[in-house]
Structures are given as structure tokens and as C-alpha cells.
Design an enzyme around this catalytic site. Structure first.
Site, short mmCIF file in Angstrom:
data_model
loop_
_atom_site.label_atom_id
_atom_site.label_comp_id
_atom_site.label_asym_id
_atom_site.label_seq_id
_atom_site.Cartn_x
_atom_site.Cartn_y
_atom_site.Cartn_z
N CYS A 1 -1.19 8.29 7.59
CA CYS A 1 -2.54 8.00 7.10
C CYS A 1 -3.43 7.53 8.26
O CYS A 1 -2.96 6.86 9.18
CB CYS A 1 -2.47 6.88 6.07
SG CYS A 1 -1.61 7.35 4.57
N CYS B 1 -3.50 3.88 9.58
CA CYS B 1 -2.23 3.36 10.09
C CYS B 1 -1.68 4.21 11.24
O CYS B 1 -0.49 4.10 11.58
CB CYS B 1 -1.20 3.27 8.97
SG CYS B 1 -1.76 2.21 7.63
N CYS C 1 0.84 -1.20 0.00
CA CYS C 1 0.00 0.00 0.00
C CYS C 1 0.88 1.26 0.00
O CYS C 1 0.68 2.17 -0.79
CB CYS C 1 -0.92 -0.03 1.22
SG CYS C 1 -2.16 1.28 1.24
N CYS C 2 1.91 1.27 0.87
CA CYS C 2 2.82 2.43 0.93
C CYS C 2 3.58 2.57 -0.39
O CYS C 2 3.83 3.68 -0.85
CB CYS C 2 3.81 2.29 2.08
SG CYS C 2 3.19 2.83 3.68
N CYS D 1 7.73 4.18 5.94
CA CYS D 1 6.95 4.03 4.70
C CYS D 1 7.82 3.60 3.54
O CYS D 1 7.30 3.31 2.47
CB CYS D 1 6.35 5.36 4.26
SG CYS D 1 5.99 6.55 5.47
FE1 SF4 Z 1 -1.47 2.74 2.95
FE2 SF4 Z 1 -1.16 3.00 5.59
FE3 SF4 Z 1 0.93 3.31 3.91
FE4 SF4 Z 1 -1.04 5.13 4.03
S1 SF4 Z 1 0.45 4.60 5.66
S2 SF4 Z 1 -0.09 4.35 2.19
S3 SF4 Z 1 -2.86 3.81 4.34
S4 SF4 Z 1 -0.23 1.42 4.34
#
Ligand code: SF4
Length: 230
Positions: A200, A203, A117-118, A226
Site C-alpha cells: 500500500c 506503507c 489496518c492490515c 501483513c
Molecule cells: Fe493499511 Fe498499510 Fe496494511 Fe495497507 S499495508 S492495509 S495501508 S497498514
């Protein structure tokens, strides 16, 4: 503005020459060498770095990783920055897929695979945006994490292929808090609500009493970064 055709050599020289530089000196050097070819990264937890850069140059770009998963308060700080600093151009770096499309295709990656996701929502958009600049300025501080303990004021960013400037790398938490308070710097209201490190929304949790500030990021997921500064 001075122009160099060897930014890596420039960064390596500056890593030595500016090793003890103040934030103002590091940012003045950035403006001198890169003019409008640098961008200041901000997660909109506060506007400290933006204020420091603004003292050296009225107009510059600010990079915001618009992941689509931010707290409303964070978006509010971004918009307040644009109003408070009219010379600042906010550059929203976005993933190719909207959050809705990503969730339709992969489900809740921030729960099942936060690394991916990151990568999709932060690392790839960051790299694409940085490709348009010669230097970026970050708010990384050595006290943030053991992985950041040796952060220099200026370095060559091998992964992204540009100069990286960390003007407040040497600042302690106390110095940082005093700068914000003494200069009435914009700050995300979530900080006062007990979130010392804001990312985010899915998280970010409040750290438990006695735990360090970043322990609320990806809590329980064994992830601490991240992938932006590694
Ligand atoms: Fe995705 Fe969480 Fe990374 Fe944001 S911090 S990009 S929601 S995994």
C-alpha cells in the site's frame, strides 16, 4: 480433475512428493487436483505468477487485495493483467468499510495501528475470499525474508483451512528477474523507479541504499509482514 475429501492429507503428501518440483510441475498439480477451485494471489507487483499459471490453464481466478490504499500504478497493473490475460477473472477482495469510513471512525490506522489496518483491509477480506476455494497459489519466495526461509512448495494452510501452493518458493532473486526480463512479463513501473517491494502507498518507501528489498515496507514501524503468510 481429481477430487479428494481429505485436502489436508493431500497437501501433506504433496509437501513431500513435490518438495523439489518446478513451478510448472507445482501449478500442473494444482490444476489437476483443484480444477477451478483454486485462486492465484497477486499484489500486482508483476504478473510472473499469473503468467506461470496461465501456461497450465487459460481460465482461473486471481485474488487482489483491494485495500483502497494502493498506488495508481498498482491498479494499472491489475487492469493490464485483465486485458493481457482475458481468461483471468480478477477477484477484488475488499474490506467491509471504505477507506473514507475507516478514517472517519479510526483515523489513519496505517500510522497509529498498522497491524489493525492490515487485519481489517487485508487479513479479513483474504480469509473471506479463500473460504470459497480449496487451494490458493502464492508468490512467496524463501529469499523474501528469514520468516519465509523454509516455505515448502505445497503445504496445508492451517489458518485459512485450505491447500497453499508456493510454486516459486525456491526461486532466487536472479532467477525471478531473468524470468520477467526473458518473457517480457508485465511489471509495476514503480519497480524501475526503485521500489523492489510494493504494498500500500502509505506503507511503502524506497529502501535506503544497501538495505534489503523489503526494508521499505512499514519502514520504521517494526512490522515486516501483513499477517497474510505468517
Ligand atoms: Fe493499511 Fe498499510 Fe496494511 Fe495497507 S499495508 S492495509 S495501508 S497498514
Amino acid at each position: 480433475m481429481t477430487v479428494t475429501n481429505d485436502p489436508r492429507a493431500l497437501a501433506e503428501r504433496a509437501e513431500h512428493d513435490l518438495a523439489e518440483a518446478t513451478a510448472a510441475e507445482a501449478l500442473a498439480w494444482t490444476v489437476e487436483h483443484f480444477g477451478d477451485r483454486f485462486i492465484v494471489a497477486s499484489n500486482m507487483q508483476d504478473a510472473a505468477l499469473i503468467e506461470l499459471a496461465h501456461r497450465q490453464r487459460a481460465e482461473f481466478d486471481v485474488l487482489f487485495l483491494e485495500t483502497g490504499y494502493h498506488f495508481a500504478e498498482t491498479i494499472g497493473v491489475r487492469d493490464a493483467v485483465a486485458l493481457t490475460y482475458p481468461g483471468v477473472r480478477i477477484v477484488n477482495a475488499e474490506a467491509e468499510q471504505s477507506v473514507a469510513d475507516q478514517e472517519r471512525e479510526f483515523g489513519l490506522l496505517h500510522q497509529t495501528d498498522p497491524g489493525r489496518c492490515c487485519a481489517l483491509r487485508k487479513v479479513v477480506p483474504l480469509r473471506a475470499t479463500l473460504a470459497r476455494y480449496d487451494a490458493w497459489v502464492t508468490g512467496v519466495r524463501r529469499v523474501d525474508a528469514p520468516t519465509r526461509a523454509n516455505t515448502p512448495i505445497v503445504q496445508w494452510d492451517e489458518r485459512n483451512g485450505l491447500v497453499k501452493v508456493n510454486p516459486i518458493a525456491a526461486w532466487s532473486d536472479e532467477e525471478f528477474a531473468a524470468f520477467i526480463a526473458d518473457n517480457h512479463i508485465l511489471e509495476n513501473p514503480l519497480v524501475a523507479e526503485g521500489y523492489p517491494s510494493i504494498g500500500c502507498a502509505p506503507c511503502t518507501a524506497k529502501p535506503l541504499p544497501g538495505q534489503d528489498a523489503r526494508s521499505g515496507r512499514w519502514a520504521g514501524q517494526g512490522k515486516t509482514e501483513c499477517g497474510l503468510h505468517g
